[in-house]
Design a protein around this motif. Structure first.
Motif, PDB file in Angstrom:
ATOM      1  N   SER A  36      -0.686   6.191  -8.695  1.00  0.00           N
ATOM      2  CA  SER A  36       0.083   6.251  -6.778  1.00  0.00           C
ATOM      3  C   SER A  36      -0.574   5.348  -5.445  1.00  0.00           C
ATOM      4  N   TRP A  37       0.191   5.227  -4.475  1.00  0.00           N
ATOM      5  CA  TRP A  37      -0.234   4.537  -3.283  1.00  0.00           C
ATOM      6  C   TRP A  37      -1.237   4.648  -3.026  1.00  0.00           C
ATOM      7  N   SER A  38      -2.154   5.568  -3.048  1.00  0.00           N
ATOM      8  CA  SER A  38      -2.783   5.431  -2.285  1.00  0.00           C
ATOM      9  C   SER A  38      -4.504   5.333  -3.700  1.00  0.00           C
ATOM     10  N   THR A  88       0.450   4.279 -14.423  1.00  0.00           N
ATOM     11  CA  THR A  88       0.395   4.893 -13.246  1.00  0.00           C
ATOM     12  C   THR A  88      -0.125   5.034 -12.243  1.00  0.00           C
ATOM     13  N   SER A 105       0.760  -0.997   0.118  1.00  0.00           N
ATOM     14  CA  SER A 105       0.191   0.127  -0.259  1.00  0.00           C
ATOM     15  C   SER A 105       1.143   1.201   0.174  1.00  0.00           C
ATOM     16  N   THR A 106       1.954   1.237   0.007  1.00  0.00           N
ATOM     17  CA  THR A 106       2.585   2.331   0.183  1.00  0.00           C
ATOM     18  C   THR A 106       3.966   2.285  -0.894  1.00  0.00           C
ATOM     19  N   TYR A 107       3.165   1.281  -2.135  1.00  0.00           N
ATOM     20  CA  TYR A 107       3.910   1.775  -3.065  1.00  0.00           C
ATOM     21  C   TYR A 107       3.544   2.354  -4.254  1.00  0.00           C
ATOM     22  N   ALA A 108       3.910   3.264  -5.459  1.00  0.00           N
ATOM     23  CA  ALA A 108       3.817   3.523  -6.757  1.00  0.00           C
ATOM     24  C   ALA A 108       3.842   2.511  -7.290  1.00  0.00           C
ATOM     25  N   ASN A 151      -5.671  -2.187  -2.111  1.00  0.00           N
ATOM     26  CA  ASN A 151      -4.647  -2.874  -1.210  1.00  0.00           C
ATOM     27  C   ASN A 151      -4.690  -3.260  -0.364  1.00  0.00           C
ATOM     28  N   VAL A 192       8.432   2.451  -4.371  1.00  0.00           N
ATOM     29  CA  VAL A 192       8.187   3.256  -3.064  1.00  0.00           C
ATOM     30  C   VAL A 192       7.292   4.289  -3.832  1.00  0.00           C
ATOM     31  N   SER A 193       6.567   5.250  -2.958  1.00  0.00           N
ATOM     32  CA  SER A 193       5.904   6.513  -3.994  1.00  0.00           C
ATOM     33  C   SER A 193       6.983   7.535  -4.348  1.00  0.00           C
ATOM     34  N   ALA A 243       6.924   8.319 -12.308  1.00  0.00           N
ATOM     35  CA  ALA A 243       6.458   7.535 -12.579  1.00  0.00           C
ATOM     36  C   ALA A 243       5.825   6.668 -14.133  1.00  0.00           C
TER      37      ALA A 243
END
Length: 126
Positions: free
Chosen positions: A52-54, A50, A30-33, A74, A100-101, A107
């Motif tokens: 984002s993590w969220s 791409t 959940s923290t990864y792009a 996630n 990571v983000s 990205a």
């Protein structure tokens, strides 16, 4: 460490749809792009999409805009690429990538990602 496994590729006629999945291992998904890239025979790898993590920020390449959608869940460590109205020029091996983000601009660059899957082949017939 993150391990990525793509699935969902195959042979489809032009105008058809496929949904690619990328399952990730690791508790920090959940923290990864996440990104999708593709490489057609004889061509360089290119950015596709791409997220984002969220999941709040997404970007897609102009060549697939309006046809491809990236999303993620996630809760089950999976990112998806919904591909509609496929064209023969979409034929390629599709790769999932993670890091990571990342800022959106970074990205879109393959060199920004440290983790890659093995790829899944998509063939679109005319």
């Amino acid at each position: 460490q993150v391990q990525l496994v793509e699935s969902g590729g195959g042979l489809v006629q032009a105008g058809g749809s496929l949904r690619l999945s990328c399952a990730a291992s690791g508790r920090t998904f959940s923290t990864y792009a996440m990104g999708w890239f593709r490489q057609a025979p004889g061509k360089e790898r290119e950015f596709v999409a791409t997220i984002s993590w969220s999941g709040g920020v997404t970007a897609v390449a102009d060549s697939v805009k309006g046809r491809f959608t990236i999303s993620r869940n996630n809760a089950n460590n999976t990112v998806y690429l919904q591909m509609n109205n496929l064209k023969p020029e979409d034929t390629a091996v599709y790769y999932c990538a993670a890091d990571v983000s990342l800022p959106v601009v970074a990205a879109t660059e393959g060199n920004s990602y440290g983790y890659w899957g093995q790829g899944t082949r998509v063939t679109v017939s005319s």
